[in-house]
Write a protein that holds these residues in place. Structure first.
Motif, PDB file in Angstrom:
ATOM      1  N   GLN A  96     -22.319 -22.058   6.927  1.00  0.00           N
ATOM      2  CA  GLN A  96     -23.456 -21.660   7.749  1.00  0.00           C
ATOM      3  C   GLN A  96     -24.334 -22.875   8.027  1.00  0.00           C
ATOM      4  N   GLY A  97     -24.821 -22.947   9.264  1.00  0.00           N
ATOM      5  CA  GLY A  97     -25.670 -24.045   9.689  1.00  0.00           C
ATOM      6  C   GLY A  97     -24.918 -25.320  10.029  1.00  0.00           C
ATOM      7  N   GLN A  98     -23.581 -25.270  10.107  1.00  0.00           N
ATOM      8  CA  GLN A  98     -22.792 -26.473  10.341  1.00  0.00           C
ATOM      9  C   GLN A  98     -21.975 -26.471  11.635  1.00  0.00           C
ATOM     10  N   ALA A  99     -21.954 -25.363  12.376  1.00  0.00           N
ATOM     11  CA  ALA A  99     -21.134 -25.284  13.596  1.00  0.00           C
ATOM     12  C   ALA A  99     -21.821 -25.973  14.774  1.00  0.00           C
ATOM     13  N   ASP A 100     -21.074 -26.864  15.410  1.00  0.00           N
ATOM     14  CA  ASP A 100     -21.555 -27.485  16.642  1.00  0.00           C
ATOM     15  C   ASP A 100     -21.490 -26.479  17.783  1.00  0.00           C
ATOM     16  N   ILE A 101     -20.439 -25.651  17.739  1.00  0.00           N
ATOM     17  CA  ILE A 101     -20.216 -24.634  18.774  1.00  0.00           C
ATOM     18  C   ILE A 101     -19.836 -23.329  18.088  1.00  0.00           C
ATOM     19  N   VAL A 102     -20.459 -22.256  18.514  1.00  0.00           N
ATOM     20  CA  VAL A 102     -19.985 -20.920  18.172  1.00  0.00           C
ATOM     21  C   VAL A 102     -19.517 -20.307  19.477  1.00  0.00           C
ATOM     22  N   LEU A 103     -18.260 -19.913  19.498  1.00  0.00           N
ATOM     23  CA  LEU A 103     -17.655 -19.293  20.671  1.00  0.00           C
ATOM     24  C   LEU A 103     -17.505 -17.813  20.371  1.00  0.00           C
ATOM     25  N   ALA A 104     -18.310 -16.987  21.025  1.00  0.00           N
ATOM     26  CA  ALA A 104     -18.333 -15.550  20.758  1.00  0.00           C
ATOM     27  C   ALA A 104     -17.708 -14.789  21.916  1.00  0.00           C
ATOM     28  N   PHE A 105     -16.712 -13.986  21.590  1.00  0.00           N
ATOM     29  CA  PHE A 105     -15.993 -13.217  22.601  1.00  0.00           C
ATOM     30  C   PHE A 105     -16.661 -11.881  22.888  1.00  0.00           C
ATOM     31  N   GLU A 106     -17.755 -11.581  22.169  1.00  0.00           N
ATOM     32  CA  GLU A 106     -18.404 -10.278  22.299  1.00  0.00           C
ATOM     33  C   GLU A 106     -19.855 -10.426  21.854  1.00  0.00           C
ATOM     34  N   ASP A 107     -20.755  -9.630  22.444  1.00  0.00           N
ATOM     35  CA  ASP A 107     -22.197  -9.755  22.205  1.00  0.00           C
ATOM     36  C   ASP A 107     -22.613  -9.622  20.734  1.00  0.00           C
ATOM     37  N   LEU A 108     -22.216  -8.543  20.084  1.00  0.00           N
ATOM     38  CA  LEU A 108     -22.618  -8.308  18.699  1.00  0.00           C
ATOM     39  C   LEU A 108     -22.039  -9.374  17.773  1.00  0.00           C
ATOM     40  N   GLU A 109     -20.821  -9.802  18.050  1.00  0.00           N
ATOM     41  CA  GLU A 109     -20.218 -10.860  17.236  1.00  0.00           C
ATOM     42  C   GLU A 109     -21.007 -12.164  17.383  1.00  0.00           C
ATOM     43  N   ALA A 110     -21.582 -12.414  18.558  1.00  0.00           N
ATOM     44  CA  ALA A 110     -22.433 -13.593  18.754  1.00  0.00           C
ATOM     45  C   ALA A 110     -23.642 -13.518  17.827  1.00  0.00           C
ATOM     46  N   LEU A 111     -24.267 -12.368  17.785  1.00  0.00           N
ATOM     47  CA  LEU A 111     -25.437 -12.190  16.930  1.00  0.00           C
ATOM     48  C   LEU A 111     -25.059 -12.349  15.457  1.00  0.00           C
ATOM     49  N   ARG A 112     -23.945 -11.774  15.063  1.00  0.00           N
ATOM     50  CA  ARG A 112     -23.495 -11.879  13.669  1.00  0.00           C
ATOM     51  C   ARG A 112     -23.191 -13.322  13.275  1.00  0.00           C
ATOM     52  N   ALA A 113     -22.688 -14.121  14.218  1.00  0.00           N
ATOM     53  CA  ALA A 113     -22.272 -15.500  13.913  1.00  0.00           C
ATOM     54  C   ALA A 113     -23.400 -16.512  14.049  1.00  0.00           C
ATOM     55  N   LEU A 114     -24.542 -16.091  14.498  1.00  0.00           N
ATOM     56  CA  LEU A 114     -25.668 -17.009  14.711  1.00  0.00           C
ATOM     57  C   LEU A 114     -25.979 -17.897  13.498  1.00  0.00           C
ATOM     58  N   PRO A 115     -25.905 -17.392  12.262  1.00  0.00           N
ATOM     59  CA  PRO A 115     -26.211 -18.256  11.114  1.00  0.00           C
ATOM     60  C   PRO A 115     -25.277 -19.471  10.960  1.00  0.00           C
ATOM     61  N   TYR A 116     -24.104 -19.444  11.577  1.00  0.00           N
ATOM     62  CA  TYR A 116     -23.188 -20.578  11.467  1.00  0.00           C
ATOM     63  C   TYR A 116     -23.629 -21.771  12.309  1.00  0.00           C
ATOM     64  N   LEU A 117     -24.409 -21.545  13.334  1.00  0.00           N
ATOM     65  CA  LEU A 117     -24.745 -22.577  14.309  1.00  0.00           C
ATOM     66  C   LEU A 117     -25.758 -23.577  13.764  1.00  0.00           C
TER      67      LEU A 117
END
Length: 189
Positions: free
Chosen positions: A66-87
């Protein structure tokens, strides 16, 4: 070093996207690590893939913290929100604007948050697009994942020809033309 987290729902093509990224990096002499978490993907559950690419530092782990992704590629809206901590704070979220209701929402046990994209956009640099619609215009909605790869391509140091080569190595020949077209459309955004 590039850390990419790909998130989506089973059947959206997240695993092919990670395969293309891994092939691209290997073709160009980069060290690459890919780790996939499938969960209940065949039942429409979350799929998370970590892709780590480096040309100058050894990669000891395939997991993006978490907090280390340069890019989060989300194929769906809710998954984008769930993955936000990785960015990372200076990272970029790329979102396919699509809603796929998870089973708890379908059964009425939970409610789909209607403000997913708004919350993501308020939290980070966001590029959003309807990749499914663009892919459909190219010949099949199934190429939405490759449309998204086209958007990612502008953020990584590989020429378009190398992306085309990796796509050719990862998709069946009968789908190659549509996928190249889908990639090019995404790259043009």
């Amino acid at each position: 070093m590039f850390n990419i987290v790909i998130v989506g729902v089973g059947g959206q093509g997240t695993l092919l996207a990670s395969k293309i990224l891994g092939q691209l990096a290997m073709n160009n002499g980069y060290e690459v690590r890919v780790s996939e978490v499938h969960g209940m993907s065949q039942r429409g559950g979350s799929v998370v893939t970590y892709v780590r690419i480096s040309n100058d530092q050894p990669l000891y782990s395939s997991i993006v913290e978490q907090g280390q992704a340069d890019i989060v590629l989300a194929f769906e809206d809710l998954e984008a929100l769930r993955a936000l901590p990785y960015l990372k704070s200076e990272g970029t979220m790329i979102v396919n604007t699509q809603k796929i209701l998870p089973m708890p929402v379908i059964t009425g046990a939970a409610k789909y948050p209607e403000d997913c994209l708004e919350r993501v956009e308020n939290a980070c640099r966001t590029i959003k697009l309807n990749a499914v619609e663009i892919a459909h215009e190219c010949g099949t909605y199934k190429a939405a994942n490759v449309v998204l790869m086209g958007v990612v391509a502008k953020m990584l140091p590989f020429p378009v020809e190398e992306w085309h080569k990796a796509i050719e190595q990862c998709v069946k020949p009968k789908f190659l033309e549509i996928n190249i077209k889908a990639f090019d459309r995404g790259y043009g955004i």
